[in-house]
Design a protein around this motif. Structure first.
Motif, PDB file in Angstrom:
ATOM      1  N   LYS A 202      -1.907   9.416 -11.576  1.00 55.38           N
ATOM      2  CA  LYS A 202      -1.212  10.690 -11.796  1.00 55.38           C
ATOM      3  C   LYS A 202      -0.382  11.085 -10.582  1.00 55.38           C
ATOM      4  N   MET A 203      -0.921  10.869  -9.384  1.00 57.71           N
ATOM      5  CA  MET A 203      -0.191  11.232  -8.167  1.00 57.71           C
ATOM      6  C   MET A 203       1.067  10.379  -8.004  1.00 57.71           C
ATOM      7  N   VAL A 204       0.954   9.079  -8.273  1.00 51.69           N
ATOM      8  CA  VAL A 204       2.116   8.195  -8.169  1.00 51.69           C
ATOM      9  C   VAL A 204       3.158   8.562  -9.212  1.00 51.69           C
ATOM     10  N   SER A 205       2.697   8.844 -10.432  1.00 53.07           N
ATOM     11  CA  SER A 205       3.620   9.207 -11.498  1.00 53.07           C
ATOM     12  C   SER A 205       4.358  10.495 -11.168  1.00 53.07           C
ATOM     13  N   ALA A 206       3.654  11.476 -10.598  1.00 48.41           N
ATOM     14  CA  ALA A 206       4.299  12.731 -10.215  1.00 48.41           C
ATOM     15  C   ALA A 206       5.267  12.526  -9.061  1.00 48.41           C
ATOM     16  N   LYS A 207       4.891  11.683  -8.107  1.00 50.57           N
ATOM     17  CA  LYS A 207       5.755  11.422  -6.950  1.00 50.57           C
ATOM     18  C   LYS A 207       7.045  10.728  -7.362  1.00 50.57           C
ATOM     19  N   LEU A 208       6.944   9.717  -8.215  1.00 50.60           N
ATOM     20  CA  LEU A 208       8.111   8.942  -8.622  1.00 50.60           C
ATOM     21  C   LEU A 208       8.778   9.481  -9.879  1.00 50.60           C
ATOM     22  N   ARG A 209       8.175  10.508 -10.487  1.00 50.15           N
ATOM     23  CA  ARG A 209       8.720  11.144 -11.688  1.00 50.15           C
ATOM     24  C   ARG A 209       8.855  10.144 -12.835  1.00 50.15           C
TER      25      ARG A 209
ATOM     26  N   LYS B  32      -8.597  10.371  -0.382  1.00 52.82           N
ATOM     27  CA  LYS B  32      -7.599  10.224  -1.444  1.00 52.82           C
ATOM     28  C   LYS B  32      -6.177  10.210  -0.892  1.00 52.82           C
ATOM     29  N   ALA B  33      -5.901  11.050   0.097  1.00 51.65           N
ATOM     30  CA  ALA B  33      -4.544  11.111   0.666  1.00 51.65           C
ATOM     31  C   ALA B  33      -4.167   9.799   1.334  1.00 51.65           C
TER      32      ALA B  33
ATOM     33  N   GLN C 177      -1.028   4.670   1.225  1.00 58.08           N
ATOM     34  CA  GLN C 177      -0.937   3.219   1.268  1.00 58.08           C
ATOM     35  C   GLN C 177      -0.355   2.654  -0.037  1.00 58.08           C
ATOM     36  N   VAL C 178      -0.671   3.275  -1.149  1.00 57.63           N
ATOM     37  CA  VAL C 178      -0.108   2.829  -2.432  1.00 57.63           C
ATOM     38  C   VAL C 178       1.406   3.037  -2.445  1.00 57.63           C
ATOM     39  N   ILE C 179       1.871   4.205  -1.988  1.00 49.75           N
ATOM     40  CA  ILE C 179       3.308   4.482  -1.952  1.00 49.75           C
ATOM     41  C   ILE C 179       4.013   3.512  -1.014  1.00 49.75           C
ATOM     42  N   THR C 180       3.380   3.201   0.115  1.00 54.25           N
ATOM     43  CA  THR C 180       3.971   2.235   1.042  1.00 54.25           C
ATOM     44  C   THR C 180       4.099   0.867   0.384  1.00 54.25           C
ATOM     45  N   ALA C 181       3.058   0.459  -0.355  1.00 55.43           N
ATOM     46  CA  ALA C 181       3.108  -0.829  -1.050  1.00 55.43           C
ATOM     47  C   ALA C 181       4.192  -0.844  -2.122  1.00 55.43           C
ATOM     48  N   LEU C 182       4.353   0.268  -2.828  1.00 58.04           N
ATOM     49  CA  LEU C 182       5.365   0.336  -3.877  1.00 58.04           C
ATOM     50  C   LEU C 182       6.783   0.379  -3.307  1.00 58.04           C
ATOM     51  N   SER C 183       6.909   0.819  -2.056  1.00 55.46           N
ATOM     52  CA  SER C 183       8.227   0.896  -1.425  1.00 55.46           C
ATOM     53  C   SER C 183       8.671  -0.442  -0.860  1.00 55.46           C
ATOM     54  N   SER C 184       7.761  -1.398  -0.750  1.00 54.07           N
ATOM     55  CA  SER C 184       8.110  -2.698  -0.189  1.00 54.07           C
ATOM     56  C   SER C 184       8.920  -3.497  -1.201  1.00 54.07           C
ATOM     57  N   LYS C 185       9.853  -4.260  -0.679  1.00 57.12           N
ATOM     58  CA  LYS C 185      10.735  -5.058  -1.527  1.00 57.12           C
ATOM     59  C   LYS C 185      10.213  -6.478  -1.600  1.00 57.12           C
TER      60      LYS C 185
END
Length: 482
Positions: free
Chosen positions: A75-82, A247-248, A253-261
């Protein structure tokens, strides 16, 4: 000359254009879509795919053992990335979809929903407008390799597969204190994450199943049985995150992983330019790069000497300037560089160029000719260090070994007496070359704004480590849309 013996020259614009517009990835994506969709009219299908502007939207799967925080992080990732948030429960709660009604009817009979129906539900959901334009985050599915392969067969494959992992003892403790808000579906914990709102606190209930230690142990055994096969299904873009932390921190760390190319499978042809004052070590770094990465080391000065020695037409035109110690015209030097960089070894293996360009005009002409570098390194050395490096070195005319008065003195007086200093290493000659470099370095820096500056006043292998790290590094992609 026999046409079969003429040197093969490949236009440099081919590789530069393909890399700039990511044609390799475009072809790979189109072929993958063709094999998955199998359209009756492939050409029309590819044209429609090329018109799509949503290739960069997030496509994420978050998986993990029970009580690892998949729902909360999803839910947090979905809200962050819309993006759209998809779970098996949300799919079945759709009152409009006949597929969801069919799934609920199967559950009412205490039967398991067939995998084919799950795939149809997900396929129908991902075709909706919000998933196409904004992307999606899917949590809790697929649960095993068979389900993952079934999704891939219909063309559904995530760009990131995140696994939240934690020790079983921690997960069991979490599950024992787990509480759910029946109105919102938010998950809380009696010890680690209790709600601050009293109204929410009154609504909390225990999960309908899986709270006892025996039930949790059985679910963990089932998870561990299937997770290795599932990881093999998505091994190229899997990221494991330690969920046994606040949780934070997990979310960060999840957002950092998703931002990696992800590293591209496209062939990468290095086109490197080394800039710096005389004596900064360009030749040494070029040799180290050529030795390790099998690129071609190209020196403008060496090309001039070879052209004169070979008595070519360009060499004959250059010879009068060299004999009079005059600068060689840019068009003649550029012609030599073009001839060398267009040869098959440079085109297929890449090149590292030194000694050219020295002015902004030369850099512009190099790009206009189609030889645009994808890495530019400035080897920065103070003037005092340059004087110390060059004016104190000498060469043994018998062995050809280069010595230095401070760092590598001759081993005997006999060698010392016969050593000679090159005229180009005189104080006046070094000062003249430094002045020529400093006169144009600022305009070169303005032109190559993405150039990387490196302190070259240290051990050559230390400098090479910095060059290498900047050569192979990947730039992250920005998923923050705020």
């Amino acid at each position: 000359m026999d046409a079969t013996k003429r040197p093969l020259r490949i236009p440099p614009q081919f590789a530069t254009y393909a890399q700039k517009h990511e044609l390799f990835e475009l072809y790979r994506r189109l072929i993958a879509r063709l094999l998955m969709e199998k359209p009756e009219d492939p050409l029309t299908f590819m044209l429609e795919e090329l018109k799509r502007e949503d290739d960069d939207v997030p496509a994420i799967v978050i998986q993990g053992p029970p009580a690892s925080g998949k729902t909360t992080i999803g839910k947090m990732v979905s809200a962050k990335l819309r993006t759209a948030h998809i779970t098996p429960q949300i799919l079945l709660e759709d009152d409009v979809s006949p597929l969801a009604a069919k799934g609920r009817a199967i559950i009412d009979k205490n039967q398991s929903i067939p995998m084919e129906l799950w795939v149809q539900l997900i396929q129908a959901r991902l075709k909706l407008f919000d998933c196409i334009k904004k992307g999606w985050v899917m949590e809790g599915f697929p649960e095993n390799r068979e389900q993952g392969l079934a999704l891939q067969q219909v063309g559904i494959s995530p760009k990131h597969f995140v696994i939240l992992d934690a020790p079983d003892t921690v997960l069991i403790e979490r599950q024992m204190g787990k509480r759910v808000d029946p109105q919102t579906g938010d998950v809380y914990h009696t010890t680690f994450d209790y709600p601050s709102n009293s109204e929410v606190e009154k609504r909390l209930v225990e999960p309908p199943e899986g709270c006892t230690e025996a039930e949790m142990t059985q679910r963990l055994v089932l998870y561990h049985r299937h997770i290795d096969g599932l990881r093999r299904c998505y091994h190229k873009f899997t990221k494991v995150i330690n969920a046994d932390q606040p949780k934070a921190d997990v979310f960060s760390q999840v957002i950092t992983a998703l931002s990696s190319k992800h590293r591209s499978l496209a062939p990468h042809i290095p086109r490197i330019v080394l800039l710096g004052p005389t004596g900064c070590g360009k030749s040494v770094q070029a040799a180290l790069l050529a030795n390790k990465y099998d690129v071609i080391s190209v020196s403008s000065g060496q090309l001039v000497k070879e052209a004169i020695a070979n008595e070519s037409k360009t060499g004959e035109a250059i010879k009068p300037y060299v004999n009079r110690d005059m600068p060689v015209p840019d068009n003649l030097v550029l012609k030599l560089i073009e001839d060398r960089l267009s040869q098959i070894d440079c085109v297929t293996r890449g090149w590292v160029l030194r000694g050219f360009p020295r002015t902004r005009e030369q850099a512009e002409n190099l790009d206009t000719a189609g030889y645009e570098p994808n890495r530019v390194f400035y080897l920065d050395v103070p003037n005092d260090s340059v004087y110390e490096r060059l004016t104190l070195r000498m060469t043994d005319p018998v062995t050809g070994i280069i010595y230095h008065t401070l760092y590598n003195p001759p081993h005997s007086n006999q060698i010392k007496e016969r050593c000679q200093r090159h005229p180009e290493d005189s104080d006046d000659a070094v000062q003249k070359r430094l002045a020529a470099y400093n006169a144009y370095v600022e305009e070169l820096s303005d032109y190559y704004q993405t150039g990387l500056h490196i302190n070259a006043d240290q051990d050559p292998h230390t400098v090479f480590e910095f060059v290498e790290s900047m050569l192979v590094s990947q730039l992250p992609t920005n998923l923050d849309r705020d």
